[in-house]
Design an enzyme around this catalytic site. Structure first.
Site, PDB file in Angstrom:
ATOM      1  N   HIS A 147       0.353  65.975  66.524  1.00  0.00           N
ATOM      2  CA  HIS A 147      -0.896  65.596  67.204  1.00  0.00           C
ATOM      3  C   HIS A 147      -1.423  64.262  66.692  1.00  0.00           C
ATOM      4  CE1 HIS A 147      -0.980  69.872  68.445  1.00  0.00           C
ATOM      5  NE2 HIS A 147      -0.613  70.088  67.197  1.00  0.00           N
ATOM      6  N   SER A 268      -1.062  35.347  69.147  1.00  0.00           N
ATOM      7  CA  SER A 268      -1.989  35.238  70.273  1.00  0.00           C
ATOM      8  C   SER A 268      -2.404  33.783  70.421  1.00  0.00           C
ATOM      9  CB  SER A 268      -3.202  36.115  69.994  1.00  0.00           C
ATOM     10  OG  SER A 268      -4.322  35.608  70.672  1.00  0.00           O
ATOM     11  N   LYS A 274      -3.278  37.331  64.824  1.00  0.00           N
ATOM     12  CA  LYS A 274      -2.496  38.383  65.476  1.00  0.00           C
ATOM     13  C   LYS A 274      -0.996  38.131  65.497  1.00  0.00           C
ATOM     14  CE  LYS A 274      -3.987  40.691  68.939  1.00  0.00           C
ATOM     15  NZ  LYS A 274      -4.418  40.922  70.313  1.00  0.00           N
ATOM     16  N   GLU A 281       6.575  46.384  73.036  1.00  0.00           N
ATOM     17  CA  GLU A 281       5.719  46.702  74.189  1.00  0.00           C
ATOM     18  C   GLU A 281       6.477  46.557  75.504  1.00  0.00           C
ATOM     19  OE1 GLU A 281       1.349  45.208  73.534  1.00  0.00           O
ATOM     20  OE2 GLU A 281       2.738  43.839  72.566  1.00  0.00           O
TER      21      GLU A 281
END
Ligand code: ARG
Length: 448
Positions: A147, A268, A274, A281
């Protein structure tokens, strides 16, 4: 098709994409021509002329000199028409005892049969990368999750080897798919077989097929092998997507468990801090189109009457994109996984609270004679208490333990993440000994 409606001509043409099958098409034609000559259906000298013509067409295509024509619809007619230009009327003998229906089924099977070993090799390369990272970080213990809540400690290597197993099953699925793709459809003609004394076994041997098809209607309209490849690819992409998701999570500043190499991340444009895990992704994202091709093809096939229908032409683009997407995803993953730097300190920090050892405390009581259900209840109370005091289990005093059960003794303090992991020495468990065995077996499987 009459050349009066250009839009319709383009609509039915497959040459923009089936040109990719030129090699398989020519290979199939050569085997067919040789067999026709061997069976005295055409003259040996005609077969030689045809074969030589086909070879030179292949060279032209490979040198980029070949002019593909949309008005000639597909790869078969483009090559046949070029053959006429090259060798004259004898070209017309090649299509004896053959139809484009069994021809395209052949080309596509040859294609799938060529791609499967490449797919399997790429899966193996990713498996090898996972094993490498697992070995390099053999002693690292991390939180295991259910979970997405910290559940029980596990070895990082054990976690990585879980993906190895998924990929192992993927390999098996592709091998399995190979078995059913390995059937020669040529000789089925348009749908009913052909009225010539073919030697189909000869063609099968020439082209490396294990068996010849046993029902001509089925052979020209069966695309199960395409669907099976796409299904196996969809499952593999699902696995990559799960791995991608974990790499994205783990490389976030909240987790900080790993760093992915710069070649696989991008900065970024406005936020200099970043390092975005774009490759992971994108693989996660590309899973969608691979699923789409599977569902698309299943839908195309649904309710198709026997035998060949032009709908079947829709089999190719989805298959090609599936192969390309899967292969590139596997390739970049193998590279990316190798660049993973594990941040053992951050992982240890994530386990600063020792509540993940709750199960071990329950097992401790079980070993002292308490039934598991009861032990579970005792430790639930103990956990609640520890949490309310803001203390780890290891920081509770003996008196505090005894409030919950007299069975707790001093050696309760010997329960650590290390002892927890080591205790799970059951086959398939996360103990260092089991993981060592699993690593050995994994390395053997990679070489297989
Ligand atoms: N381009 C066709 C396909 O990909 C080849 C077979 C065409 N057969 C036919 N009877 N029109 O399916």
């Amino acid at each position: 098709m009459k050349d009066s409606d250009k839009a319709a001509q383009e609509y039915v043409a497959s040459i923009p994409f089936d040109r990719r099958l030129y090699r398989q098409d020519i290979e199939g034609s050569i085997a067919h021509a040789r067999m026709l000559a061997k069976q005295d259906i055409i003259a040996g000298s005609d077969a030689d002329t045809i074969v030589a013509g086909l070879y030179s067409i292949r060279d032209e295509i490979e040198q980029g000199k070949f002019q593909f024509k949309t008005e000639l619809e597909d790869i078969h007619m483009n090559i046949e028409s070029a053959l006429f230009e090259k060798i004259g009327d004898v070209a017309g003998k090649l299509h004896t005892a053959r139809s484009r229906n069994d021809q395209i089924a052949l080309d596509l099977r040859l294609f799938v049969k060529e791609e499967i070993p490449k797919t399997i090799d790429k899966i193996k390369a990713l498996q090898a990368a996972l094993v490498e990272v697992a070995e390099e970080n053999k002693t690292v213990i991390m939180p295991g999750y259910t979970h997405l809540q910290q559940a029980q400690p596990v070895l990082l290597a054990h976690h990585l080897l879980a993906y190895f197993q998924m990929l192992q099953r993927d390999r098996e699925r592709f091998e399995d798919c190979m078995g059913r793709a390995d059937v020669l459809p040529l000789g089925s003609g348009a749908l009913a077989g052909v009225p010539y004394p073919l030697d189909r076994e000869f063609v099968a041997r020439e082209l490396g097929f294990k068996v010849v098809s046993t029902n001509s209607l089925d052979a020209v309209s069966d695309r199960d092998f395409v669907i099976e490849y796409e299904a196996a690819a969809a499952i593999t992409m699902m696995h990559l997507s799960r791995l991608a998701e974990e790499l994205v999570l783990w490389s976030s500043s909240e987790f900080g468990f790993i760093e992915i190499g710069e070649a696989y991340t991008t900065g970024s444009s406005i936020m200099p801090q970043k390092k975005n895990p774009d490759v992971a992704e994108l693989a996660r994202g590309k899973t969608g189109r691979v699923y789409g091709h599977l569902v698309g093809m299943l839908t195309t096939m649904k309710s198709l009457p026997l035998a060949y229908n032009r709908d079947l032409q829709e089999d190719k683009e989805g298959l090609f994109d599936t192969v390309d997407t899967l292969h590139s995803s596997l390739e970049v993953f193998a590279g990316m996984v190798r660049t993973i730097k594990v941040n053992a300190d951050r992982i240890a920090q994530a386990m600063k609270t020792d509540y993940m050892l709750a199960t071990d405390l329950a097992d401790y009581l079980v070993k002292k004679g308490m039934p598991f259900r009861e032990a579970h209840g005792v430790v639930a109370g103990l956990s609640e208490y520890a949490l309310s005091k803001g203390k780890n289990f290891g920081e509770l005093g003996m008196d505090e333990y005894h409030r919950f059960s007299p069975l707790f003794g001093e050696n309760v303090y010997e329960i650590t993440v290390e002892s927890s992991v080591a205790a799970r020495n059951v086959a398939g468990g996360t103990s260092p000994q089991q993981v060592e065995t699993a690593l050995k077996e994994a390395k053997r499987l990679i070489k297989e």
